[in-house]
Design a protein around this motif. Sequence first.
Motif, PDB file in Angstrom:
ATOM      1  N   TYR A   7       0.884  -1.168   0.000  1.00  0.00           N
ATOM      2  CA  TYR A   7       0.000   0.000   0.000  1.00  0.00           C
ATOM      3  C   TYR A   7       0.921   1.217   0.000  1.00  0.00           C
ATOM      4  N   ASP A   8       0.671   2.110  -0.928  1.00  0.00           N
ATOM      5  CA  ASP A   8       1.547   3.250  -1.099  1.00  0.00           C
ATOM      6  C   ASP A   8       0.747   4.540  -0.908  1.00  0.00           C
ATOM      7  N   HIS A   9       0.812   5.125   0.256  1.00  0.00           N
ATOM      8  CA  HIS A   9       0.100   6.383   0.567  1.00  0.00           C
ATOM      9  C   HIS A   9      -1.356   6.361   0.119  1.00  0.00           C
ATOM     10  N   VAL A  10      -2.102   5.364   0.585  1.00  0.00           N
ATOM     11  CA  VAL A  10      -3.472   5.164   0.108  1.00  0.00           C
ATOM     12  C   VAL A  10      -4.480   6.012   0.895  1.00  0.00           C
ATOM     13  N   ASP A  11      -5.323   6.737   0.138  1.00  0.00           N
ATOM     14  CA  ASP A  11      -6.497   7.419   0.698  1.00  0.00           C
ATOM     15  C   ASP A  11      -7.728   6.719   0.139  1.00  0.00           C
ATOM     16  N   ASP A  22      -3.678   8.193   3.921  1.00  0.00           N
ATOM     17  CA  ASP A  22      -2.234   8.055   3.862  1.00  0.00           C
ATOM     18  C   ASP A  22      -1.701   6.787   4.534  1.00  0.00           C
ATOM     19  N   SER A  24       0.436   3.373   4.319  1.00  0.00           N
ATOM     20  CA  SER A  24       1.472   2.671   3.569  1.00  0.00           C
ATOM     21  C   SER A  24       1.929   1.467   4.378  1.00  0.00           C
ATOM     22  N   ARG A  62      -6.275   8.277  -3.667  1.00  0.00           N
ATOM     23  CA  ARG A  62      -4.877   8.670  -3.765  1.00  0.00           C
ATOM     24  C   ARG A  62      -4.025   7.450  -3.488  1.00  0.00           C
ATOM     25  N   GLY A  63      -2.840   7.421  -4.019  1.00  0.00           N
ATOM     26  CA  GLY A  63      -1.921   6.333  -3.755  1.00  0.00           C
ATOM     27  C   GLY A  63      -2.236   5.112  -4.591  1.00  0.00           C
ATOM     28  N   ASP A  64      -1.588   3.986  -4.254  1.00  0.00           N
ATOM     29  CA  ASP A  64      -1.755   2.792  -5.073  1.00  0.00           C
ATOM     30  C   ASP A  64      -1.681   1.538  -4.199  1.00  0.00           C
ATOM     31  N   THR A  71      -0.843  -3.040 -10.114  1.00  0.00           N
ATOM     32  CA  THR A  71      -1.837  -2.248  -9.406  1.00  0.00           C
ATOM     33  C   THR A  71      -3.191  -2.974  -9.442  1.00  0.00           C
TER      34      THR A  71
END
Lengths: 260, 258
Positions: A7-11, A22, A24, A62-64, A71
Amino acid sequence: MGEILRYDHVDISYNGKTVVRDISFSLEEGQILGIVGESGSGKSTLIRAAMGLLGPTGLVTRGDILYKGKTVVDISANERRRINGEEIAMVFQNAGSSFCPIRKVGDQLYESVKEHKRITREAFYSEAEELLGRLGFEDSRRILDSYPFELSGGMQQRVGIAAAMLLRPDLMLADEPTSALDVSVQKQAVEEMLLVRRQLGTAIVIVTHNIGVVGAMADQVLVMAHGECAEYGKTDQVLHHPREAYTKVLMDSVPRLRTG
Amino acid sequence: MEPVLKVENLTKVYQRGTPGKGGTAVNAVRGLSFALMPGECLGIIGESGSGKSTVAKMITRLTDVTEGTILLDGEDITRRRGSRMRDVYQKLQMVFQMPVESFDPRQTLGSGIGESLRNRGMGRKAAGEEVKKLLLMCGLTEEFAGKYPHEVSGGQCQRAAIARAIAVRPKVLICDEATSALDVTVQKEIIQLLNDLRRKQGDGLSILFISHDIALVQQFCDRVLVMYHGEVVEQGNPDEVIAHPQDPYTKRLIESIL
């Protein structure tokens, strides 16, 4: 070791309102991550995003989210049907009740496996028997030939966990898999998940409000509070030497058994 | 000291269908006996289906007793029903698992809490004042009197439910999984509130605390009964029972705690 889930900076938001902010983390092959938090903290929403189960109003804004580098946020419904089950296994609170009550367990599992690969009934049964055997079931044939109600609650949940592994996914996402269970049965379900990891090397993300369950099985823990990450680290550090004020309050509130 | 609540040989059989015509009977509680002393906090633990909630339902007369007797303050209330239950609920009150569902959704919390006072002849205004005092005692503010159950959190609603239960100054409080639906941080607050009430009221308040959480019972109760398949398999001081369980079921239960 390869990275399974990231998880990369997920909103995540529902109807435009951000409920997860956010987040991760990174999970490697064979690792277990526990996500804990109180009701409304966003912990279920967090893994439902990876399952594609946010519903029509939920969006990753947001994020991925990456499964083995790919993805999984914006994939089509068709591709999602393939991935869920085949690459990502899902276990819910009451696996027993997700079985159809009037058909035998084996028949139901055969049907779901058939959706993903060409396999004869005989081949399926021998594979399934072999897998259940490896996952600690003594009489796997009898279980496949049983109706769900013929199995105890604990056995149903164990079968649900083992059945999620039939297609050998590398990742299991479990949302409160022990929360509807009595403590003795809860322990069986935890042991089943640990056996899955040991035998098949599956990476597991378990979402729960039960700190004891996380302590018994997770390598790393992410504590959620109000949609944000309150603390993330190794299980022993987070549960026994928390750094953040919120985690301290949470751990302090858990009733612990004093023996001796 | 005389026990404030005493049950003897309490038994409950749930009948499904007609006996002898394919009906089945479930023996949910089998010959249970215990005495709750003034000021004591007695825990009952057990897993789902062990009969612990049925015990609470029989004592509060929400379900009929098949066999046995219930003595509240020396009085036999086993077959008590109808308007004569008012005297019973003056002495015995209950806190349930789901606080929001235990209130009338169309009534404000203040109105729900004050109902038992008004029913006992207290004037509307006096009852309103008393409700405010009760809310403060339970860690809420006066404004909560005007709120509806769906407008408050689960923990706040359980505080209101406790305020409602103690409004009539009962001698016995029966808590059936009263903190099980709450988050652990909120559970801790509710346990602190119950501890405060016990300290303030001393021997005036006894609690029967039904829970599946043995660690919580150890923290909160003076004595514990372990129920299994409708029977008490072990009882005693919680620390003793947990450190040296005698019954095989109790041992299994304790070993299962993660």
